[in-house]
Design an enzyme around this catalytic site. Structure first.
Site, PDB file in Angstrom:
ATOM      1  N   ASP A  14      37.814  46.995  44.596  1.00 46.01           N
ATOM      2  CA  ASP A  14      38.385  47.398  45.899  1.00 46.01           C
ATOM      3  C   ASP A  14      38.805  48.959  45.849  1.00 46.01           C
ATOM      4  O   ASP A  14      38.539  49.602  46.865  1.00 46.01           O
ATOM      5  CB  ASP A  14      39.831  46.764  45.835  1.00 46.01           C
ATOM      6  CG  ASP A  14      39.947  45.416  46.551  1.00 46.01           C
ATOM      7  OD1 ASP A  14      38.667  44.879  47.213  1.00 46.01           O
ATOM      8  OD2 ASP A  14      40.986  44.566  46.667  1.00 46.01           O
TER       9      ASP A  14
ATOM     10  N   ASP B 112      43.355  46.373  42.836  1.00 50.06           N
ATOM     11  CA  ASP B 112      43.040  45.014  43.621  1.00 50.06           C
ATOM     12  C   ASP B 112      44.240  44.663  44.785  1.00 50.06           C
ATOM     13  O   ASP B 112      45.398  44.608  44.267  1.00 50.06           O
ATOM     14  CB  ASP B 112      42.803  44.058  42.861  1.00 50.06           C
ATOM     15  CG  ASP B 112      41.784  42.975  43.390  1.00 50.06           C
ATOM     16  OD1 ASP B 112      40.833  43.475  44.183  1.00 50.06           O
ATOM     17  OD2 ASP B 112      41.888  41.734  43.167  1.00 50.06           O
TER      18      ASP B 112
ATOM     19  N   LYS C 119      45.837  42.425  47.627  1.00 48.32           N
ATOM     20  CA  LYS C 119      45.907  41.313  48.079  1.00 48.32           C
ATOM     21  C   LYS C 119      46.861  40.958  49.068  1.00 48.32           C
ATOM     22  O   LYS C 119      47.912  41.760  49.329  1.00 48.32           O
ATOM     23  CB  LYS C 119      45.848  40.223  46.918  1.00 48.32           C
ATOM     24  CG  LYS C 119      45.236  40.348  45.809  1.00 48.32           C
ATOM     25  CD  LYS C 119      43.987  39.495  46.026  1.00 48.32           C
ATOM     26  CE  LYS C 119      42.901  39.367  44.769  1.00 48.32           C
ATOM     27  NZ  LYS C 119      41.569  39.371  45.102  1.00 48.32           N
TER      28      LYS C 119
END
Length: 347
Positions: free
Chosen positions: A241, A254, A256
């Site tokens: 990412d 990351d 989310k």
DNA sequence: GGATCCTTCTTCTTCTTC
């Protein structure tokens, strides 16, 4: 014991579940004791007022009229009769057969300054059989994970219907993708404050961006965005990412989205393993001239509640790297079993 | 042009008492 009887797993799994259940029970008792003694609970660290609307929206859709009997009937219908557990000695923690290094031996260098890189994944170079991080994690979910995921899916289908469920999951994916695109734009432009955005955003994405605004204030000098990584010897690949500095420390980040609050790292399931897998691949990938020892998982909420940011220091990353190596070994075992089964079939 | 790939998500007991 009731829980154990309900579980539709084979012997070894049931024993694992018993261990898990007793651990959880022990934890709950310990928390209760510590709460009654000192008035402190681990949940006190969650700002309940801040997350009230999120909690309400989750809880409001969970009116249950279940009884032990209805659950038993439901589970028997869904998973068949109970398989009685065999008595087994307590299983030891599994370790990877070969512990591959997480970092290169060479000296760690700071990444060069400049705009963040984006190495596009090119699968058409004759090595298309290399599995991805997502594929490996999906293929090696534990029996417990599969059980709870399947139960969740069946309940959702019962509530929304097949078509409704399809629409619901598509919408979840769509939101996640839109959020990633919006973030990519912010990080590529070098702007880390929401008010510096130029493109109009949907109300959902605006909520997620509001949720992570305070995290972005601590993110700087992005080095890579949506960039492919490939391990040079372990033969797996993925798309990271983001690589950026968080509070001055270089991290694999990351992002989310989640409907439920995830205040603890344990609420993020396999996400830490995913982050460790990406970091390990990046560290061995010659296209990147630096190494990353830390990780960060940021869970954003649609209603704009402050995101939860879970930091993974070097020690935690090594722990999850070990777990990743085990999953990788499991995947390879599956693959070779399938191949030998196919050979037997055709010979 | 169609097929495939990498992602995007989804899970953790439940009720009572204070």
């Amino acid at each position: 014991m009731f829980i154990l009887k309900r579980l539709p797993f084979t012997g070894s799994i049931s024993v694992r579940m018993l261990q898990y259940t007793s651990l959880t029970f022990g934890f709950v008792v310990a928390c209760h004791r510590s709460t009654s003694r000192r008035g402190a609970s681990p949940y006190n660290s969650v700002d309940s007022e801040r997350y009230s609307s999120l909690v309400k929206s989750v809880i409001s859709s969970r009116t249950s009229s279940q009884t032990p009997d209805t659950i038993h009937d439901e589970d028997e219908h869904m998973f068949g009769p109970v398989v009685k557990a065999h008595t087994q000695s307590r299983q030891q923690r599994r370790l990877p057969k070969v512990v591959h290094p997480f970092l290169r031996c060479e000296e760690t260098r700071e990444p060069e300054s400049g705009p963040p890189v984006r190495i596009v994944l090119n699968r058409d170079q004759g090595r298309s059989s290399i599995p991805s991080v997502t594929r490996i994690l999906q293929a090696t979910l534990s029996a417990e994970q599969l059980f709870y995921l399947e139960r969740w899916k069946r309940r959702m289908v019962a509530e929304l219907g097949e078509e409704g469920f399809k629409e619901y999951t598509q919408n979840l994916f769509r939101q996640g993708k839109l959020f990633h695109s919006a973030l990519e734009e912010v990080l590529m432009s070098g702007a880390t404050r929401q008010d510096e955005k130029h493109e109009p955003q949907s109300s959902d994405v605006m909520g997620y961006m509001k949720s992570i605004a305070y995290v972005l204030e601590d993110v700087s000098a992005a080095r890579a965005i949506e960039s492919s990584v490939q391990h040079d010897t372990l033969d797996y690949l993925g798309i990271v990412d983001c690589v950026a500095h968080y509070r001055g420390v270089l991290c694999v980040i990351d992002w989310k989205t989640s409907e439920k609050p995830k205040p603890f790292l344990s609420n993020t399931y396999d996400n830490p393993i995913q982050v460790a897998a990406y970091a390990g691949a990046l560290n061995s990938d010659a296209r990147y001239k630096y190494q990353v020892e830390n990780g960060l998982i940021v869970v954003a909420y649609k209603d704009g509640s402050p995101a939860h940011a879970h930091q993974l220091n070097h020690e935690l990353m090594l722990e999850y790297w070990e777990k990743w190596l085990i999953r990788l070994e499991e995947f390879r075992e599956q693959r070779s079993n399938k191949e030998s089964a196919q050979q037997t079939q055709y010979s």
